[in-house]
Structure formats: C-alpha cells, structure tokens
Design a protein around this motif. Sequence first.
Motif: not given
Length: 302
Positions: A259-278, A288-297
Amino acid sequence: MKKFLIVGLAVILSLTPLSLNFPTSVFAQLDDQRVEVSKKDKIWLEGFGFSEQEINSMSKTSLHNIKEQFKGVNGTVKSSKTEYFKVKVYKENGKTKSKMIKKSKKEALEAVEKIKEEKKKNNPKSSFIETNSASAAYDTENDGWITQTLSVSYLSNGEYLAKTSYNWLQRPGVGFQDAIGITHGNNVDKISGSEFAEHSYRDGLGRHYEFDYSADKKNYYGYGDKFDLKVVGTNEGAYDHQGFMYFKFKRNLSSSNTADLYGHYAHALTSSYFSISLSYGGLSLSGAGESNATDTHVDLTY
C-alpha cells in the motif's frame, strides 16, 4: 468545525458539553497541559511512531486519548520517512504564492542555524533567540523551514496506524489556518472515528494546544485536518509549532500485500476560510492563496 476555548486542565475536566455531539476541535492553554511521560510509556509510544520531541511536549489530553484508544495494544513501526522542506513565499504577477521545496536535512539545519545566528547578531539582547531552539528563528522574507515525518505502525490487534507529524524549524512569517493530511492508494481501509490530532506552539506564557477529534475532510483517498497557525503570542511571538495526526486502518485486498501512503502539509497564505481537497498522493487548498503541499511517501508491505 466546532471550537471551544479551554484555559487550564481544571476547566477541561469540569467542562460540560454544549451539545450532544463530542467536540471536534478543542483549544487548551499553557504548560499545565504538558505531561511528564514515564519511561515505560515512552517506549510504548515510540511503537506508534512518536518521536522523542513529540513525547516530551505531549499534552495530558493526547496521552489520555491515546491510552484509551490503544488500551491493551502495542505497536511496531513498519515504515517511516522524514523529509525537510523550505516554505518559499514569493510574489508572481501581483499574487502571493508559496512553494514547498524539498531539501536535505543538512541543507535545512544549516540554513536555519544561519538565520538564527544572523538574528542574534542583529539583536544581541534578545533572550527570545538566545534561549530558545532554532524553531524561534525567522527571516524577513516570510520564508520558512519545516520537517515532516510519515510513519506506519503494525498494531498487535491486527490493525495498522498511519501517522503524520510536522515541526516548524523556523517561525512562520504568515499565519492563518494550515492543513495536514494523509492520503493513500488501494488496500487501505480506514477505521471510522479513529483519527486524532494535536497541534501546539509556544509563546511567553508556555505551550498552547489544539486537539481535533474528527478530520475536517474525509473521502476515499484519506483524511485532512485544519488548524490555527498562530504567529502572534503573549509576551513573545508564537514559535516552536508542531503537531501530529493519525488514523487506524486495515488491509482490504487479499490480492496485494502493499500500500502507498502520503503525508501532507499545506501552508495557507490568506484566508482561514478555505476548503481541503484530497486525492491519491495529494492535498490542496481552495480559497487560501496558491500553496502546494508536501508529499512525504512511504511504501508499506503488509
């Protein structure tokens, strides 16, 4: 997400719920929440992927929850990976963006130490820099450094535990709400209600905690959790931000043993009122402004 402000352990113990639903997110304040973990419990927690740093700063609430959730169960780490990222904040076409740039441990620690030394040189009377770890350092460009670990443990009851954790090595320059998460491919059957998260930071009053008992985003591919990232504290700016999130799962395909699993962290730059997509191997923020996430696998072999 339901939020409750709790000050001190005594208040936590006497709190009467405001509704029939268990709170999904709870705030707690100050070092009276930090617990001294016994040597026996430290060894036990290490089997679930907890590091020495996480154990030394763990709250009473988290330890109690873990002991209740894993009563009579031991864990053995099957797979683990730690990675380091530069959180690059920049402007492009008038928009502020951030980019997670993967770096080696040596590059990350040397960069943070250099920033700390420069800050101390520019402000030699600052006890904030002199008496605290590299986590207290920051630069003027709002860049940051963060480390993330993803681990998978085998549990003695036949289940598995996926856990992701983070630690800001350098104080973030921008703080609203950030997000962490774990995503996966096939052969991972998440156990509903098994997720839990702790987030904390320090300021002049001590360590402050936030607990999440239910993920903010859930779908087939994983769980995602939002939390407050404080940069303003009392007496001192907020620093030493760290936290973790985990959930239990089972193998659900007899035809495959990986099985493959990934850990993620995304740093928001503007609003706290954002939604998460998985998605498989990905976490993104909307609003929340443009921000990519980590992808530790990690690649798990059952």
